[in-house]
Design an enzyme around this catalytic site. Sequence first.
Site, short mmCIF file in Angstrom:
data_model
loop_
_atom_site.label_atom_id
_atom_site.label_comp_id
_atom_site.label_asym_id
_atom_site.label_seq_id
_atom_site.Cartn_x
_atom_site.Cartn_y
_atom_site.Cartn_z
CE LYS A 175 -34.98 -30.79 42.20
NZ LYS A 175 -33.81 -30.91 41.29
CD GLU A 251 -39.98 -16.81 37.68
OE1 GLU A 251 -40.49 -16.98 36.54
OE2 GLU A 251 -38.77 -16.88 37.88
CB CYS A 285 -38.90 -17.33 32.97
SG CYS A 285 -38.35 -16.17 34.23
CD GLU A 382 -40.74 -20.32 29.05
OE1 GLU A 382 -40.33 -19.35 29.70
OE2 GLU A 382 -41.22 -21.34 29.59
#
Length: 484
Positions: A175, A251, A285, A382
Site C-alpha cells: 500500500k 520503522e 525520520c 518529531e
Amino acid sequence: MGNSLMQHLVVLGSLNISKTFPAYDPRTGEVIAHVAEGDNEDVNRAVAAARKAFDEGPWPKMSAYERSLIMLRFADLVDKHRDELAALESWNSGKPYEQSAKSELPSFARLFRYYAGWADKIHGLTVPADSNHYVQTLHEPIGVAGQIIPWNFPLIMLAWKVGPALACGNTIVLKSAEQTPLTALHAAKLFQEAGLPPGVLNVVSGYGPSAGAALASHMNVDKLAFTGSTETGKIILELAAKSNLKSVTLELGGKSPFIVCEDADVDKAVELAHHALFFNQGQCCCAGSRTYVHERVYDEFVEKAKARALRRVVGDPFKKGVEQGPQIDSDQFEKVLRYIRSGVESNATLECGGQRFGSKGYFIQPTVFSNVEDDMLIAQDEIFGPVQSILKFKNVDEVIRRSNSTRYGLAAGIFTQNVDTANTLSRALRVGTVWINCFDVFDAAIPFGGYKMSGIGREKGIYSLNNYLQVKAVVTPLKNPAWL
C-alpha cells in the site's frame, strides 16, 4: 505523463476506477491526477492474488538465480526510465528534482541490484546434534508480505521493503501513501515489463484507515512491514496482533541528536548539521532535529547556522540550484507552523525564518531556534519540517543523558576530532544508527532501524532478509553413522 498514470490500481493486472482520490502537486496545491482508491475489497483481491502466486505460481519455485535476473532487469529499466521516475517523484512529493534524479533514483536501482545479489546466497545450516540425528535448517520464504510505505521517500522505501521480500521468494501486497501514490504504480508497471509473474507484486493505492487497516488485519497476510509515525505504528501492531499474530517490522519516528563537540571545526559542523536537519524539507525520520552544541562554540555555531539557513535556496523543486521545496501537503504545512509558534511561545529564540515562503503551495522558510531547552515541544516532538533547534551542553556525560532522554532512538550524529569521544558517545547513545563526522549515509548494505519507540527490526543489509524468512528445523535419524 500525468494522463498515462492517472488511474492505475495494480491488482491482478486489472484496472479498478470505481472510486478515485486526488494526488496533489505540493508546489501549488493543485490536483495532478485522480488515482483509483483501494478499499477493503481491493485489499482482499490483492491478497488473494498474492496468495495464489505464492501457493501455485512459479515465483517461489523458481531458482534463486532466475529471481535475481528479473530483479536485475527491473533495475536496468529503472535506469532507462530514471528521468521520468525522478520527475514524477518530485512532482508528487515536492522534493528537489536534482535530489530525486542524482541521489534517490541511483540508490533505488542499487538497492534492487544489491538484493538481487542476495537471492542465491540465502541458505540454512547443517547443525551437529548430540544424538544420532542429521539436523538441517531451511530458510523458507514467509509467504504473503503486506507492506505499507510513507510519503517522504516513496521509491526508496519501496525498495527497502520490496527488494528483500522478493529476494527471499515472497509475494507482496504494497500500500502506497495516499499523498504519493504515483511512482509506486509506475514501478509496478516496470516490474511487469521485467517479467515478474502475475500476482507477485500487487500495489494498492488508498488511505490508511481503510486500505492500510485492511492489510494490517488480514488473516491471509503472513508478514507486515510498515514505515511511518510511531502513533500509526502502534495501531498497525495492534491490528496485526488481533488478527493472526503476523510478524511485524516497524520503522517509525525519531528525534535524533546531532552532537557538536568542543573540538569541532565549526564551519564544517554547521554545514553538516544543516544538512542533517533540512534535507528533504526536514521530512526525514532520522533528521538531526536536536542540535546539541558544546557551550564553548555555541555562540559561534548559532550565528553561522543562522547565516547558512538564510542562504538556503527555497523554491520550485524543478529549478536548478533549489535546495528546498514545499512540505508534502496542507496538513504537514500547518503542523510545522504550529510547532514554530510553540517554540516562540516557549521563549526559544527565533533566529530566522518561522513564516510561510511565498504565497502559494506549502513552502516554509528555513527556521532556526537557539536557546532551546529539553522540555520544549520543539525539542521533544518529531516536527518533520525545516526547523532546527539548537541546544547547549557542557560535557559528554550530560549530553549522553540528555540525548537518551527521549522516547525515540532512531539515529544520532557526532561531530568531533577525538576518537575517544566518538567511541564513548557511539556506544552510549541508545539509537540504531550513529553517524560520526557524517550524516544520512544510506548504503544498501547498512542496516537501519531504531531503539525504543522508533521501531522494531532492521531494514537494508543482510539483517533485512530475516524479516522475510521462516527457519525450519528438519531432523532425520542416522543409522550406524561413521561420525557425528
